[in-house]
Enzyme design. Structure first.
Site, PDB file in Angstrom:
ATOM      1  N   MET A  54      34.488  38.258  28.844  1.00  0.00           N
ATOM      2  CA  MET A  54      34.871  39.255  29.845  1.00  0.00           C
ATOM      3  C   MET A  54      36.356  39.230  30.200  1.00  0.00           C
ATOM      4  O   MET A  54      36.734  39.536  31.328  1.00  0.00           O
ATOM      5  CB  MET A  54      34.010  39.088  31.097  1.00  0.00           C
ATOM      6  CG  MET A  54      32.511  39.218  30.825  1.00  0.00           C
ATOM      7  SD  MET A  54      32.034  40.719  29.914  1.00  0.00           S
ATOM      8  CE  MET A  54      32.092  41.913  31.253  1.00  0.00           C
ATOM      9  N   GLY A  87      24.941  34.597  27.395  1.00  0.00           N
ATOM     10  CA  GLY A  87      24.902  34.233  25.976  1.00  0.00           C
ATOM     11  C   GLY A  87      23.713  34.743  25.190  1.00  0.00           C
ATOM     12  O   GLY A  87      23.346  34.154  24.167  1.00  0.00           O
ATOM     13  N   SER A  88      23.113  35.849  25.623  1.00  0.00           N
ATOM     14  CA  SER A  88      21.957  36.339  24.856  1.00  0.00           C
ATOM     15  C   SER A  88      22.399  36.899  23.499  1.00  0.00           C
ATOM     16  O   SER A  88      21.646  36.818  22.520  1.00  0.00           O
ATOM     17  CB  SER A  88      21.154  37.373  25.652  1.00  0.00           C
ATOM     18  OG  SER A  88      21.852  38.577  25.766  1.00  0.00           O
ATOM     19  N   GLU A 122      44.790  46.329  20.175  1.00  0.00           N
ATOM     20  CA  GLU A 122      45.531  45.989  21.395  1.00  0.00           C
ATOM     21  C   GLU A 122      44.998  46.695  22.641  1.00  0.00           C
ATOM     22  O   GLU A 122      45.283  46.291  23.767  1.00  0.00           O
ATOM     23  CB  GLU A 122      47.029  46.324  21.231  1.00  0.00           C
ATOM     24  CG  GLU A 122      47.801  45.323  20.387  1.00  0.00           C
ATOM     25  CD  GLU A 122      47.556  45.484  18.891  1.00  0.00           C
ATOM     26  OE1 GLU A 122      46.884  46.457  18.479  1.00  0.00           O
ATOM     27  OE2 GLU A 122      48.030  44.610  18.137  1.00  0.00           O
ATOM     28  N   HIS A 152      30.154  45.987  22.774  1.00  0.00           N
ATOM     29  CA  HIS A 152      30.354  46.680  24.057  1.00  0.00           C
ATOM     30  C   HIS A 152      29.089  47.474  24.390  1.00  0.00           C
ATOM     31  O   HIS A 152      28.552  48.162  23.513  1.00  0.00           O
ATOM     32  CB  HIS A 152      31.568  47.601  23.958  1.00  0.00           C
ATOM     33  CG  HIS A 152      31.844  48.316  25.253  1.00  0.00           C
ATOM     34  ND1 HIS A 152      32.420  47.665  26.337  1.00  0.00           N
ATOM     35  CD2 HIS A 152      31.590  49.576  25.660  1.00  0.00           C
ATOM     36  CE1 HIS A 152      32.510  48.520  27.346  1.00  0.00           C
ATOM     37  NE2 HIS A 152      32.016  49.690  26.966  1.00  0.00           N
ATOM     38  N   LEU A 192      42.180  40.375  25.936  1.00  0.00           N
ATOM     39  CA  LEU A 192      43.052  39.505  25.151  1.00  0.00           C
ATOM     40  C   LEU A 192      44.416  40.166  24.950  1.00  0.00           C
ATOM     41  O   LEU A 192      44.511  41.392  24.815  1.00  0.00           O
ATOM     42  CB  LEU A 192      42.383  39.203  23.811  1.00  0.00           C
ATOM     43  CG  LEU A 192      41.095  38.364  23.963  1.00  0.00           C
ATOM     44  CD1 LEU A 192      40.218  38.482  22.731  1.00  0.00           C
ATOM     45  CD2 LEU A 192      41.431  36.908  24.272  1.00  0.00           C
TER      46      LEU A 192
END
Ligand code: GAR
Length: 207
Positions: free
Chosen positions: A93, A15-16, A145, A112, A96
């Site tokens: 990670m 969570g940085s 997508e 990314h 979706l």
């Protein structure tokens, strides 16, 4: 004060990048409200960071859902309950599904750790190091997508040094990630991102 735009942040670990967003909000340089943080990992340190900052923190475990569809529906429900207008993937990670991406069309951004379209997928930093490129970096993009294939909002580059290890390169890139992600969210919050096909135009600031 004008109503702040609401964002939901999806995380899987440390969570940085979430912290970078929270720090800029606290400093007054990013005028949005994080209304929910959702992790697919119950033990993600990112959830602790959110709770400490008084932000609603939710764990949605894929294992405890019968299907990917159910997992994503739970995430969407939590985001909608929190009134999120933008979904920020900050070290989330999981890939979706097209259904989720379609539901949140042009409303999901991802950070990314590589200069896309090079080195999509897992471990962008390691891929860059192994390939032998001299310039690495990070990309913030809208999610489509495909895997790390959506329209690019901004990129930041760093040199790759001869004596770099995975960790030294990843740290150098991470430092830029912590600038790039808040910057992209700021541009979005100011209504300055105009998507035209694959291209994202950054409109000038209102004077
Ligand atoms: C970051 O380096 C981010 O770019 C990367 O995971 C790390 C999360 O760190 N994301 C991906 O690789 C997505 N494919 P953080 O939890 O400290 O923000």
């Amino acid at each position: 004060m004008v109503n702040k735009r609401k964002i939901g942040v999806l995380v899987s670990g440390r969570g940085s990048n979430l912290q970078a967003l929270m720090d800029e909000i606290a400093a007054g340089t990013l005028n949005v409200e994080i209304t929910v943080v959702i992790s697919d990992k119950k033990d993600a340190f990112a959830l602790e960071r959110a709770e400490k900052a008084g932000i609603k923190a939710v764990a949605v475990s894929r294992k405890e859902c019968a299907s990917k569809e159910e997992f994503e529906e739970k995430i969407t429900a939590a985001l909608e309950e929190a009134g999120a207008e933008l979904v920020v993937l900050a070290g989330f990670m999981r890939i979706l599904s097209p259904a989720f991406v379609g539901h949140w069309h042009h409303k999901i951004v991802n950070i990314h750790p590589a200069l896309l379209p090079s080195f999509p997928g897992l471990d962008g930093q390691g891929q860059a190091l192994n390939y032998g490129v001299k310039i690495a970096g990070c990309t913030v993009h809208f999610v489509d997508e495909g895997t790390d294939s959506g329209p690019i909002i901004l990129q930041k580059a760093v040199p790759v040094l001869d004596d770099d290890t995975h960790d030294t390169l990843a740290d150098r890139i991470l430092e830029q990630e912590h600038k790039a992600l808040p910057e992209a969210v700021r541009l979005w919050s100011e209504g300055r991102l105009q998507i035209e096909g694959r291209h994202v135009k950054v409109l000038p600031a209102e004077r």
